[in-house]
Scaffold this motif. Structure first.
Motif, PDB file in Angstrom:
ATOM      1  N   GLY A 140      15.367   9.688  74.663  1.00 50.74           N
ATOM      2  CA  GLY A 140      14.125  10.331  74.240  1.00 50.74           C
ATOM      3  C   GLY A 140      14.238  11.101  72.940  1.00 50.74           C
ATOM      4  N   LEU A 141      15.473  11.273  72.429  1.00 47.93           N
ATOM      5  CA  LEU A 141      15.656  11.991  71.167  1.00 47.93           C
ATOM      6  C   LEU A 141      16.116  11.019  70.081  1.00 47.93           C
ATOM      7  CD1 LEU A 141      17.482  15.270  72.300  1.00 47.93           C
ATOM      8  CD2 LEU A 141      15.046  14.918  71.885  1.00 47.93           C
ATOM      9  N   LYS A 173      23.827   9.387  59.907  1.00 48.85           N
ATOM     10  CA  LYS A 173      25.189   9.705  59.470  1.00 48.85           C
ATOM     11  C   LYS A 173      25.160  10.673  58.290  1.00 48.85           C
ATOM     12  CE  LYS A 173      26.665   5.060  60.826  1.00 48.85           C
ATOM     13  NZ  LYS A 173      27.184   3.761  60.349  1.00 48.85           N
ATOM     14  N   LYS A 174      26.164  11.524  58.225  1.00 53.09           N
ATOM     15  CA  LYS A 174      26.324  12.504  57.140  1.00 53.09           C
ATOM     16  C   LYS A 174      25.219  13.562  57.123  1.00 53.09           C
ATOM     17  CE  LYS A 174      29.915  10.249  55.579  1.00 53.09           C
ATOM     18  NZ  LYS A 174      31.293  10.805  55.742  1.00 53.09           N
ATOM     19  N   SER A 175      24.514  13.722  58.234  1.00 52.44           N
ATOM     20  CA  SER A 175      23.457  14.735  58.285  1.00 52.44           C
ATOM     21  C   SER A 175      24.059  16.112  58.560  1.00 52.44           C
ATOM     22  CB  SER A 175      22.448  14.405  59.393  1.00 52.44           C
ATOM     23  OG  SER A 175      21.766  13.209  59.110  1.00 52.44           O
ATOM     24  N   LYS A 176      23.367  17.119  58.073  1.00 56.13           N
ATOM     25  CA  LYS A 176      23.758  18.494  58.381  1.00 56.13           C
ATOM     26  C   LYS A 176      23.111  18.890  59.704  1.00 56.13           C
ATOM     27  CE  LYS A 176      24.679  20.327  53.756  1.00 56.13           C
ATOM     28  NZ  LYS A 176      26.132  20.487  54.066  1.00 56.13           N
ATOM     29  N   ILE A 177      23.902  19.458  60.576  1.00 50.37           N
ATOM     30  CA  ILE A 177      23.411  19.908  61.869  1.00 50.37           C
ATOM     31  C   ILE A 177      23.705  21.402  62.037  1.00 50.37           C
ATOM     32  CG2 ILE A 177      23.708  17.658  62.972  1.00 50.37           C
ATOM     33  CD1 ILE A 177      26.286  18.839  64.261  1.00 50.37           C
ATOM     34  N   THR A 178      22.992  22.028  62.958  1.00 48.53           N
ATOM     35  CA  THR A 178      23.288  23.405  63.333  1.00 48.53           C
ATOM     36  C   THR A 178      24.037  23.376  64.647  1.00 48.53           C
ATOM     37  OG1 THR A 178      21.311  24.274  62.234  1.00 48.53           O
ATOM     38  CG2 THR A 178      22.335  25.656  63.910  1.00 48.53           C
ATOM     39  N   GLU A 189      22.104  21.011  67.073  1.00 48.52           N
ATOM     40  CA  GLU A 189      20.653  21.020  66.850  1.00 48.52           C
ATOM     41  C   GLU A 189      20.346  20.302  65.545  1.00 48.52           C
ATOM     42  OE1 GLU A 189      16.920  24.187  66.676  1.00 48.52           O
ATOM     43  OE2 GLU A 189      18.958  24.862  66.222  1.00 48.52           O
ATOM     44  N   TYR A 190      19.360  19.423  65.607  1.00 52.36           N
ATOM     45  CA  TYR A 190      18.937  18.687  64.413  1.00 52.36           C
ATOM     46  C   TYR A 190      17.421  18.525  64.451  1.00 52.36           C
ATOM     47  CZ  TYR A 190      18.441  14.958  60.945  1.00 52.36           C
ATOM     48  OH  TYR A 190      18.055  14.200  59.837  1.00 52.36           O
ATOM     49  N   GLN A 191      16.763  19.084  63.445  1.00 52.93           N
ATOM     50  CA  GLN A 191      15.306  19.007  63.322  1.00 52.93           C
ATOM     51  C   GLN A 191      14.593  19.452  64.599  1.00 52.93           C
ATOM     52  OE1 GLN A 191      14.322  15.057  61.913  1.00 52.93           O
ATOM     53  NE2 GLN A 191      14.936  15.548  59.809  1.00 52.93           N
TER      54      GLN A 191
END
Length: 298
Positions: A206-207, A212-217, A229-231
């Motif tokens: 569902g998510l 790739k290479k994304s910034k996450i918290t 956490e992403y977006q």
């Protein structure tokens, strides 16, 4: 500041973190740890919010948990030029909750809470002895029941009856606020590193998949462990062991797997809060939590 004290009548010293309503003298949170630490302050904040609501402001000392030591080094000219000192993790959490932090410059400015420490240091050791309590875990369970008892004896009616607390709304998830947040970049295998350990972000039904290479918290919480956490979406993570290159492989003795005991600090569940429990395979997560939340602050 919760100075170490011999709460159990022996030579072992522990730090009791606390918060008090300045208008009524009512204790709104008490939590004991080995040292003064971020975990202790986040837990009394959790108690305060769950039992009373979100306060408009809190009054603290100038400890580095609440305020960056660099904050006082920024000149007016630098502030006008847009120079910003990053919030501490506690300060960031308060900002997300809309709580203003007012820092005191002397113990005298925090007279009510200083008197509270004197009262508790004279009464709690006796209460602990009567109840047969001699561990931090037992003390924290006892304190949840002791707070209402104390307030019934010592709290007073405030001069202004208007509450300075807001209700906790559904869009505010405490476990995702009263935590440590750090930014990382995931690699091609959805893996990121933190505190010299590697974790992999799991695909969640569902998510959307994280590119790739994304910034996450990275959310690091004593209640939920480590998540990504992403977006606005929160993902589960697992411990990831990167395969060694051939020239890095060395013959070594087999390692005995560490299994955290059931009474491990962050596997301990409170009566009023969601039970904190991490499977034995999550020893890496438990280690990170200890390093971040229970480190001693000078």
């Amino acid at each position: 500041m919760p100075l170490p004290f011999e709460w159990f009548g022996n030579t072992d010293k522990f730090s009791l973190h606390g918060a008090i309503d300045d208008a009524s003298g009512e204790i709104v949170g008490l939590y004991m740890t080995k040292n003064e630490c971020l975990h202790g302050y986040l837990e009394i904040t959790r108690q305060m919010i769950l039992n009373h609501g979100i306060p408009s402001c809190i009054y603290t000392d100038r400890h580095t948990i609440f305020r960056s030591p660099n904050a006082s080094k920024v000149s007016i000219e630098e502030q006008l030029e847009g120079k910003i000192i990053n919030d501490t993790q506690f300060g960031r959490a308060m900002k997300e909750l809309g709580i203003a932090i007012i820092t005191a410059r002397s113990p005298q400015a925090k007279g009510r809470v200083e008197r509270l420490w004197n009262t508790l240091q004279s009464r709690l050791p006796v209460e602990f002895k009567i109840a047969g309590i001699n561990t931090v875990e037992e003390a924290n369970e006892f304190l949840l029941k002791y707070i209402p008892k104390f307030n019934s004896m010592f709290a007073v009616e405030p001069e202004d009856s208007e509450l300075a607390y807001r209700k906790l709304t559904d869009d505010l998830i405490l476990d995702h606020i009263l935590c440590v947040k750090q930014t990382r970049t995931i690699d091609n295998g959805s893996v990121f590193s933190i505190h010299n350990r590697h974790f992999q972000v799991l695909k969640s039904p569902g998510l959307p998949e994280i590119p790739k290479k994304s910034k996450i918290t990275v959310i690091i919480s004593t209640s939920v462990g480590i998540k990504a956490e992403y977006q606005g979406n929160v993902y589960e993570v697992i411990n990831f062991i990167k395969p060694k290159r051939k020239h890095e492989i060395k013959q070594s003795k087999p390692k005995t797997k560490y299994i955290p005991p059931d009474d491990h600090y962050f596997k301990y569940g409170h009566d009023k809060f969601k039970k904190v429990y991490f499977d034995e395979s999550y020893e890496e997560i438990l280690s990170v939590l200890e390093e971040i939340f229970l480190s001693k602050y000078a």
